[in-house]
Design a protein around this motif. Structure first.
Motif, PDB file in Angstrom:
ATOM      1  N   SER A  35     -12.104  -4.210   8.415  1.00 32.12           N
ATOM      2  CA  SER A  35     -13.424  -3.954   7.815  1.00 32.12           C
ATOM      3  C   SER A  35     -14.258  -5.216   7.828  1.00 32.12           C
ATOM      4  O   SER A  35     -13.743  -6.311   7.589  1.00 32.12           O
ATOM      5  N   ARG A 175     -12.960   8.791   3.040  1.00 37.89           N
ATOM      6  CA  ARG A 175     -12.407   7.508   3.488  1.00 37.89           C
ATOM      7  C   ARG A 175     -10.890   7.620   3.670  1.00 37.89           C
ATOM      8  O   ARG A 175     -10.317   7.040   4.586  1.00 37.89           O
ATOM      9  N   GLU A 176     -10.264   8.412   2.790  1.00 32.63           N
ATOM     10  CA  GLU A 176      -8.819   8.615   2.942  1.00 32.63           C
ATOM     11  C   GLU A 176      -8.526   9.409   4.219  1.00 32.63           C
ATOM     12  O   GLU A 176      -7.569   9.142   4.930  1.00 32.63           O
ATOM     13  N   ARG A 179      -8.933   7.167   7.253  1.00 31.72           N
ATOM     14  CA  ARG A 179      -7.784   6.278   7.398  1.00 31.72           C
ATOM     15  C   ARG A 179      -6.559   7.039   7.939  1.00 31.72           C
ATOM     16  O   ARG A 179      -5.835   6.533   8.800  1.00 31.72           O
ATOM     17  N   SER A 180      -6.358   8.254   7.425  1.00 32.38           N
ATOM     18  CA  SER A 180      -5.169   8.991   7.869  1.00 32.38           C
ATOM     19  C   SER A 180      -5.298   9.402   9.348  1.00 32.38           C
ATOM     20  O   SER A 180      -4.343   9.316  10.109  1.00 32.38           O
ATOM     21  N   GLN A 182      -7.100   7.774  11.585  1.00 29.58           N
ATOM     22  CA  GLN A 182      -6.986   6.521  12.352  1.00 29.58           C
ATOM     23  C   GLN A 182      -5.517   6.132  12.533  1.00 29.58           C
ATOM     24  O   GLN A 182      -5.110   5.722  13.613  1.00 29.58           O
ATOM     25  N   LYS A 183      -4.726   6.294  11.457  1.00 30.24           N
ATOM     26  CA  LYS A 183      -3.303   5.932  11.540  1.00 30.24           C
ATOM     27  C   LYS A 183      -2.581   6.861  12.512  1.00 30.24           C
ATOM     28  O   LYS A 183      -1.752   6.441  13.314  1.00 30.24           O
ATOM     29  N   GLU A 198     -14.148   0.270  -1.050  1.00 27.92           N
ATOM     30  CA  GLU A 198     -13.888   0.972   0.209  1.00 27.92           C
ATOM     31  C   GLU A 198     -13.067   0.087   1.147  1.00 27.92           C
ATOM     32  O   GLU A 198     -12.037   0.500   1.682  1.00 27.92           O
ATOM     33  N   SER A 201      -9.505  -0.624  -0.077  1.00 29.61           N
ATOM     34  CA  SER A 201      -8.582   0.511  -0.139  1.00 29.61           C
ATOM     35  C   SER A 201      -8.089   0.976   1.227  1.00 29.61           C
ATOM     36  O   SER A 201      -7.014   1.558   1.310  1.00 29.61           O
ATOM     37  N   ILE A 202      -8.845   0.756   2.298  1.00 26.46           N
ATOM     38  CA  ILE A 202      -8.404   1.377   3.553  1.00 26.46           C
ATOM     39  C   ILE A 202      -8.111   0.394   4.688  1.00 26.46           C
ATOM     40  O   ILE A 202      -7.638   0.805   5.743  1.00 26.46           O
ATOM     41  N   SER A 203      -8.372  -0.888   4.476  1.00 29.23           N
ATOM     42  CA  SER A 203      -8.275  -1.804   5.618  1.00 29.23           C
ATOM     43  C   SER A 203      -6.889  -2.443   5.766  1.00 29.23           C
ATOM     44  O   SER A 203      -6.204  -2.677   4.778  1.00 29.23           O
ATOM     45  N   ASP A 204      -6.543  -2.741   7.018  1.00 29.57           N
ATOM     46  CA  ASP A 204      -5.388  -3.612   7.254  1.00 29.57           C
ATOM     47  C   ASP A 204      -5.820  -5.050   6.967  1.00 29.57           C
ATOM     48  O   ASP A 204      -5.099  -5.818   6.361  1.00 29.57           O
TER      49      ASP A 204
END
Lengths: 354, 263
Positions: A35, A175-176, A179-180, A182-183, A198, A201-204
């Motif tokens: 992000s 956003r969840e 992320r799911s 994307q994974k 944001e 919560s979702i970034s590596d």
């Protein structure tokens, strides 16, 4: 890091005499979710637009999968992008929108139809294929935009504040979902946002940007707990900043409003007599002297805000006000404004800001 | 009734009378060809005249080509100005307004001098060339209306984001204009097209000085030599114009709707 999939090297962007991005460097690993976090005007969207090809860097290089794409046109980059304003084509149905990139890429119709159905299943909107964008809610439109961006199987996914136009509840669920997905697909993703929650919560990893530079690049844990600069510390999360004066550099003694705290091993390079900005997260502070906390300060309760599960208390310490959070306990009444109170913390949690 | 309401109705009725009385008078006059009774004789004469049919068809064909040329020039220009060169908009708007301040007769004399049969570009040396010149001239005359209509249409969509969304999906400029921009401003283009049609159908100066068998010169000839037929022709022209306007309204129902303005 393994061989980076996306490498942004010494990128600079100027518009006339104004430089909006200054010597920006970032390596992103394959499948990583990074992000760009920062306030308006920090250059995060400009960097994203340079990766997309909508802006040409004034200097530097952008490499994707080992190939220099700096001078390639956007339609030659095989990059997917989701825009803040959805940008669905109003004249096309949902299915036609998703199929747009596939058709342009010359995919045969039966294959394109299959891929569109697959995408609609992925975003859990299979019944919406024949609807027009104006017939959908903001959250649904953004899901379609995501499906449209992913459908042509891009090498890189760029998300330009995709949740900003949505209401709070939809924002969290979407956003969840992003992320799911994307994974699941393992697609390398850059996500631009000004919302720290944001990003955390979702970034590596997060690149915190300010004034056209990356102030710090790190995992959400590192960014939050070990901010490298004053800006990062202030921008990410709530922070109590106290002004202190080094009284004994060798033993790590610092005076805060005529009270002394020990910060052994944290005053690298400071001399006795130096003034310092010290920072503490609200959750690192306890009301009262707690076992395990090696530092404490005394003050007076200035404000009490009951927030349900949490009570936010502000304690006046000399000229400073310190915020801290305590969990609500039904058997213990909240503190009373005006009462004397001690706060305690672990000196290891205190940040010395440079 | 409150006095404000009274005056509102008064002004409305005054305006309606100003508009409808001459129209009713023209209709009434056009029906009086046969002595003593109302009849459609004038309309029969006009519609049955082979010259009417030929000149009207000629003007319709010229109008269609003018519209095509106008769309080809204006849509990419207005789109590019909005996307990349917004600082040039005042200049382009000024240029598109020039046909309103430069009389058609000046333009056509310029054409005759520039493209006469002895010039390096002898458009006027053949019928096809003269017709092409007429289309080009009409496209210039219709520029203020076509440009404004298209520009207004482009204002209702997020041109930049839609363009970028299409680009990132792999589309080139041709695809973007044909499949994203044009369909979303189609109603605006149609509005401009119908205005162009209305201008071309009635235009006299250019057609007459370029010696083209168009509807405008035929209309003028008829007005100069007949009594009832011109009135009938005016009503026919009025019906065509209003038919075009109604068509815009009907077609706008099928226009792509934006998410922000669903109705």
């Amino acid at each position: 890091m393994a061989e980076p999939f996306l490498s942004i090297q010494h990128v600079r962007k100027s518009f006339g005499a104004t430089t909006v991005v200054e010597d920006f460097n970032l390596d992103v690993a394959p499948g990583e979710f990074v992000s760009f976090l920062g306030p308006s005007g920090c250059g995060k969207t400009t960097v994203l637009r340079m990766v997309a090809g909508f802006e040409e860097p004034s200097a530097g290089k952008i490499v994707v999968g080992g190939k220099d794409i700096t001078r390639l046109k956007p339609n030659q980059r095989n990059v997917g992008m989701v825009f803040q304003a959805y940008a669905l084509f109003p004249n096309l149905t949902v299915a036609q929108n998703i199929a747009f990139g596939l058709k342009v890429g010359g995919m045969p119709k039966p294959d394109a139809d299959r891929r569109v159905a697959e995408m609609l299943d992925m975003i859990k909107l299979p019944q919406m294929a024949d609807r027009y964008p104006y017939q959908l809610s903001g959250g649904q439109q953004q899901r379609i935009a995501l499906a449209r961006a992913i459908a042509p199987k891009p090498k890189l996914l760029l998300l330009d504040e995709p949740l900003s136009a949505l209401d709070a509840k939809v924002r969290v669920s979407l956003r969840e979902e992003i992320r799911s997905i994307q994974k699941k697909l393992g697609i390398t993703t850059i996500f631009v946002t000004h919302d720290q929650e944001e990003a955390l919560s979702i970034s590596d990893r997060i690149a915190v940007m300010y004034g056209g530079r990356a102030e710090q690049v790190g995992t959400p844990f590192e960014i939050y707990n070990r901010p490298a600069t004053k800006f990062v510390a202030n921008f990410v999360g709530t922070l109590n900043v106290l002004e202190g004066k080094v009284t004994d550099a060798a033993s790590g003694k610092v005076q805060v409003n005529s009270q002394e705290v020990s910060l052994k091993g944290k005053l690298n390079g400071s001399k006795s007599g130096d003034t310092l900005s010290l920072a503490l997260r609200p959750e690192a502070i306890s009301l009262g002297r707690q076992p395990g906390h090696d530092a404490s300060l005394s003050g007076e309760i200035a404000e009490v805000h009951f927030l349900g599960s949490v009570i936010r208390v502000r304690v006046g310490i000399g000229g400073n006000t310190v915020s801290l959070d305590t969990f609500n306990n039904s058997t213990t009444p909240p503190p009373v404004v005006g009462d004397k109170a001690d706060i305690s913390f672990s000196s290891g949690d205190m940040l010395v800001l440079h | 009734m409150k006095s404000g309401r009274f005056w509102a109705w008064f002004v409305f009725l005054l305006g309606a009378a100003y508009f409808f009385i001459p129209l009713i008078a023209t209709i009434e006059f056009s029906l009086r060809m046969r002595r003593g009774v109302y009849s459609f004789d004038a309309y029969k004469v006009v519609l049955g005249d082979s010259q009417f049919q030929a000149t009207f068809m000629f003007s319709v064909i010229v109008a269609v080509f003018t519209i095509l040329l106008g769309v080809l020039i204006v849509v990419p220009t207005a789109y590019w100005i909005r996307l990349r060169l917004p600082q040039l908009r005042p200049i382009v708007e000024f240029v598109t307004l020039l046909p309103l301040v430069i009389p058609a007769i000046v333009i056509v004399f310029g054409y005759i001098r520039m493209y006469g049969s002895n010039s390096p570009l002898p458009f006027l040396g053949s019928n096809l060339g003269a017709n092409a010149l007429l289309v080009i001239g009409y496209a210039a005359l219709a520029l203020p209306y076509m440009y404004r209509a298209v520009d207004t249409g482009l204002r209702t969509i997020d041109v930049r984001t839609l363009t970028e969304a299409a680009q990132i999906l792999g589309a080139g400029w041709g695809t973007i204009i044909a499949r994203v921009i044009l369909p979303n401003v189609l109603i605006a283009v149609l509005s401009g097209a119908f205005l162009t049609f209305a201008i071309v159908i009635g235009e006299f100066t250019m057609a007459s000085l370029l010696n083209r068998p168009a509807f405008g010169p035929y209309l003028q000839n008829l007005v100069a030599n007949r009594a009832y037929e011109p009135a009938a022709l005016s009503i026919i022209a009025f019906i065509i114009t209003w038919g075009c306007m109604s068509l815009i309204q009907i077609l706008s129902r099928f226009a792509p709707k934006s998410a922000n303005r669903p109705n």
